[in-house]
Write an enzyme that holds these catalytic residues in place. Structure first.
Site, short mmCIF file in Angstrom:
data_model
loop_
_atom_site.label_atom_id
_atom_site.label_comp_id
_atom_site.label_asym_id
_atom_site.label_seq_id
_atom_site.Cartn_x
_atom_site.Cartn_y
_atom_site.Cartn_z
N ASP A 22 0.82 -1.22 0.00
CA ASP A 22 0.00 0.00 0.00
C ASP A 22 0.84 1.26 0.00
O ASP A 22 2.06 1.22 0.22
CB ASP A 22 -0.95 -0.01 1.21
CG ASP A 22 -0.30 -0.55 2.49
OD1 ASP A 22 0.93 -0.54 2.57
OD2 ASP A 22 -1.04 -0.98 3.39
N ASN A 63 -7.58 -3.18 14.33
CA ASN A 63 -8.98 -3.41 13.97
C ASN A 63 -9.13 -4.59 13.01
O ASN A 63 -10.19 -4.78 12.42
CB ASN A 63 -9.58 -2.14 13.35
CG ASN A 63 -8.86 -1.74 12.06
OD1 ASN A 63 -7.95 -2.43 11.62
ND2 ASN A 63 -9.27 -0.63 11.48
N GLU A 108 -9.89 -2.02 5.43
CA GLU A 108 -10.50 -1.76 6.73
C GLU A 108 -11.75 -2.62 6.93
O GLU A 108 -12.31 -3.16 5.96
CB GLU A 108 -10.88 -0.27 6.83
CG GLU A 108 -9.68 0.68 6.67
CD GLU A 108 -8.75 0.73 7.89
OE1 GLU A 108 -8.62 -0.29 8.59
OE2 GLU A 108 -8.14 1.79 8.11
#
Ligand code: F6R
Length: 261
Positions: A67, A136, A143
């Protein structure tokens, strides 16, 4: 999933580096998928040591990073291209032309995503993808609740990720809100996955990834679908696992050829 629990992050990183080194020795033109962040730093130090002291040869290796932040040029100190340059590439004999990081400054970001996928395919796919784990449950910048079949795309960073990564940016306001990331589907196409996660802050995400249901709320749980996924943990990140004793048992009872040398 192969879960390997080591006593601390240091031992976990040395093991991770051995796994990568073994691949590079058996396949000198290997295609490596790489990650940024705090977790792989020690592993990269060890790869640099193996190169310097034991002649581990990266001259034919190709790399693809997971990324990059949207809007940050390679020269920006917080860009992932800069991170890789400083923490790994400039210390190895790797050919810069073979190192790939998405271009977060591309005028057409969607074209850049398609182009990145095409470059991975042209290289013959990724042999081993190194991954960190977000608190998370994110992998890359995928995400929670993003598609588990996604391809390289532009993602909006969650507030938790902004918060977790903002320290190096000075203020939250200076931090990009978007990133280009390989998709979960792209990651799952790698021949082998190596995820490393250490410390108590990762324990909840580790639990969900390994023993929770397969669910987009924890993108890392998609590793359950991969036939060759290795997860290296320390005692702290493994602390919430219900089946930790079973993973240790399996680790102790491996056949010789199943061990990493
Ligand atoms: C980095 C990346 C992220 C990190 C994750 C953990 O390229 O894709 O998924 O691996 O945010 O970051 P650290 O290692 O800093 O805890």
């Amino acid at each position: 999933m192969e879960v390997l629990i080591r006593e601390n992050a240091d031992a976990g990183c040395l093991l991770g580096a051995r796994i990568i080194a073994q691949l590079v020795r058996t396949k000198p033109a290997a295609v490596l998928g790489l990650a940024t962040g705090r977790t792989p730093l020690r592993l990269y130090h060890e790869l640099i040591r193996l190169h310097r002291e034991e002649g581990l040869d990266f001259s034919r290796v190709t790399t693809f990073n997971l990324d990059e932040y949207v809007g940050l040029p390679a020269s920006h100190e917080q860009s992932y291209r800069h991170f890789m340059q400083e923490n790994l590439f400039r210390h190895l004999d790797i050919d810069p032309a073979r190192t790939h990081v998405p271009d977060g400054t591309a005028a057409d970001l969607q074209a850049e995503c398609r182009n990145y996928e095409a470059r991975i395919a042209a290289a013959g796919g990724i042999d081993l993808q190194l991954l960190g784990l977000g608190r998370n449950g994110h992998i890359g910048f995928n995400e929670p609740t993003g598609s588990l079949r996604s391809r390289t795309w532009v993602k909006i960073l969650s507030e938790q990720t902004l918060h977790d990564n903002s320290a190096v940016f000075g203020t939250l306001a200076e931090m990009p809100r978007h990133a280009i990331t390989m998709g979960v589907g792209t990651i799952l196409e790698s021949h082998q996955l190596l995820l490393i996660a250490f410390g108590p802050a990762k324990a909840r995400a580790v639990l969900h990834m390994i023993e929770g249901p397969l669910a987009a709320i924890c993108p890392a749980s998609a590793l359950q679908l991969h036939p060759r996924a290795i997860v290296v943990l320390d005692e702290a990140s493994a602390a919430a696992l219900q089946y930790a004793d079973h993973y240790r048992w399996v680790d102790r009872n491996k056949l010789d050829w199943q061990r990493f040398t």
